[in-house]
Design a protein around this motif. Structure first.
Motif, short mmCIF file in Angstrom:
data_model
loop_
_atom_site.label_atom_id
_atom_site.label_comp_id
_atom_site.label_asym_id
_atom_site.label_seq_id
_atom_site.Cartn_x
_atom_site.Cartn_y
_atom_site.Cartn_z
N THR A 1 12.35 2.02 -8.24
CA THR A 1 11.18 1.73 -9.07
C THR A 1 11.52 0.55 -9.98
N TYR A 2 10.75 -0.53 -9.84
CA TYR A 2 10.95 -1.69 -10.70
C TYR A 2 10.56 -1.34 -12.14
N PRO A 3 11.34 -1.78 -13.11
CA PRO A 3 10.98 -1.50 -14.51
C PRO A 3 9.88 -2.44 -15.00
N LEU A 4 9.08 -1.98 -15.95
CA LEU A 4 8.07 -2.79 -16.63
C LEU A 4 7.08 -3.48 -15.70
N THR A 5 6.57 -2.75 -14.72
CA THR A 5 5.61 -3.35 -13.81
C THR A 5 4.21 -2.76 -14.04
N ILE A 6 3.22 -3.55 -13.66
CA ILE A 6 1.83 -3.09 -13.72
C ILE A 6 1.56 -2.31 -12.43
N PRO A 7 1.25 -1.02 -12.50
CA PRO A 7 1.06 -0.23 -11.27
C PRO A 7 -0.31 -0.50 -10.62
N ILE A 8 -0.33 -1.39 -9.66
CA ILE A 8 -1.56 -1.70 -8.94
C ILE A 8 -1.61 -0.90 -7.64
N LEU A 9 -0.55 -1.02 -6.84
CA LEU A 9 -0.42 -0.24 -5.60
C LEU A 9 0.51 0.93 -5.87
N THR A 10 0.22 2.06 -5.25
CA THR A 10 1.11 3.23 -5.40
C THR A 10 1.47 3.79 -4.06
N LEU B 1 3.38 -15.20 -6.53
CA LEU B 1 2.78 -14.09 -5.81
C LEU B 1 2.75 -14.39 -4.31
N SER B 2 3.15 -13.44 -3.49
CA SER B 2 3.09 -13.61 -2.04
C SER B 2 2.38 -12.42 -1.42
N ALA B 3 1.89 -12.63 -0.22
CA ALA B 3 1.11 -11.60 0.46
C ALA B 3 1.97 -10.68 1.31
N GLY B 4 3.25 -10.99 1.49
CA GLY B 4 4.12 -10.19 2.35
C GLY B 4 4.17 -8.72 2.00
N PRO B 5 4.49 -8.38 0.75
CA PRO B 5 4.54 -6.95 0.39
C PRO B 5 3.19 -6.25 0.55
N LEU B 6 2.10 -6.96 0.28
CA LEU B 6 0.77 -6.37 0.44
C LEU B 6 0.48 -6.05 1.90
N ILE B 7 0.87 -6.94 2.79
CA ILE B 7 0.66 -6.72 4.23
C ILE B 7 1.48 -5.52 4.70
N PHE B 8 2.75 -5.45 4.28
CA PHE B 8 3.58 -4.30 4.66
C PHE B 8 2.99 -3.01 4.11
N TRP B 9 2.51 -3.04 2.89
CA TRP B 9 1.93 -1.84 2.30
C TRP B 9 0.69 -1.40 3.09
N LEU B 10 -0.15 -2.36 3.46
CA LEU B 10 -1.36 -2.02 4.23
C LEU B 10 -1.02 -1.42 5.60
N ILE B 11 0.03 -1.91 6.23
CA ILE B 11 0.41 -1.43 7.56
C ILE B 11 1.10 -0.07 7.48
N ALA C 1 4.96 -1.51 -2.18
CA ALA C 1 4.11 -1.38 -3.36
C ALA C 1 4.85 -1.83 -4.61
N GLY C 2 6.09 -1.43 -4.75
CA GLY C 2 6.88 -1.84 -5.90
C GLY C 2 7.10 -3.35 -5.94
N SER C 3 7.37 -3.93 -4.79
CA SER C 3 7.58 -5.37 -4.71
C SER C 3 6.30 -6.14 -5.06
N ASP D 1 0.61 4.76 5.28
CA ASP D 1 0.45 6.14 5.75
C ASP D 1 1.57 6.58 6.69
N LYS D 2 2.53 5.69 6.98
CA LYS D 2 3.55 6.01 7.97
C LYS D 2 4.91 6.34 7.37
N ASP D 3 5.44 5.48 6.54
CA ASP D 3 6.80 5.65 6.05
C ASP D 3 6.82 5.55 4.52
N GLN D 4 7.28 6.61 3.87
CA GLN D 4 7.30 6.68 2.41
C GLN D 4 8.21 5.60 1.80
N LEU D 5 9.36 5.38 2.40
CA LEU D 5 10.30 4.40 1.87
C LEU D 5 9.72 2.98 1.92
N VAL D 6 9.16 2.61 3.06
CA VAL D 6 8.58 1.27 3.19
C VAL D 6 7.37 1.12 2.28
#
Length: 127
Positions: free
Chosen positions: A118-127, A37-47, A60-62, A50-55
């Motif tokens: 969309t990653y297959p078989l993932t637990i949806p925590i962030l959306t 587990l790494s914090a990189g995707p979580l940091i990008f998601w937090l930033i 969130a998927g990562s 609300d700005k870019d749907q693709l990012v």
């Protein structure tokens, strides 16, 4: 001190060779691997949530995929303590490694083409 040698490296500096011959000392943190587990995707998601749907979708998927792989790795590790289920644990570790590597590459290629993935078989925590 007994058992420790001081050696001169090619640059002329001194360094401590307290490890036995043939052993390497690791001075840096280990490189990330699938299932870690790494914090990189979580940091990008937090930033960018609300700005870019693709990012937002990619981050969130990562993150969700990393959490899923981490949980499956922990389960595989726990299975190693049982004699009968140890082969299942080994199989899970192989699936986590290969799946994390292959699906990570597929997700990176989709992101480079500006496609939602969309990653297959993932637990949806962030959306």
């Amino acid at each position: 001190m007994r058992g420790e040698r001081l050696a001169v490296d090619r640059e002329g500096g001194d360094h401590d060779e307290s490890a036995q011959d043939g052993e390497e000392q690791e001075d840096h943190p280990p490189v990330g691997e699938p299932g870690e587990l790494s914090a990189g995707p979580l940091i990008f998601w937090l930033i960018y949530k609300d700005k870019d749907q693709l990012v937002r979708n990619a981050a969130a998927g990562s993150f969700n995929f990393a959490v899923t792989l981490t949980i499956v790795s922990w389960v595989a590790g726990i299975l190693q303590f049982t004699v009968i289920l140890a082969p299942l644990g080994w199989l899970l570790w192989i699936i986590v490694f290969v799946g994390g590597l292959v699906l990570g590459i597929i997700a990176a290629l989709a992101a480079s083409r500006y496609e939602l993935y969309t990653y297959p078989l993932t637990i949806p925590i962030l959306t």
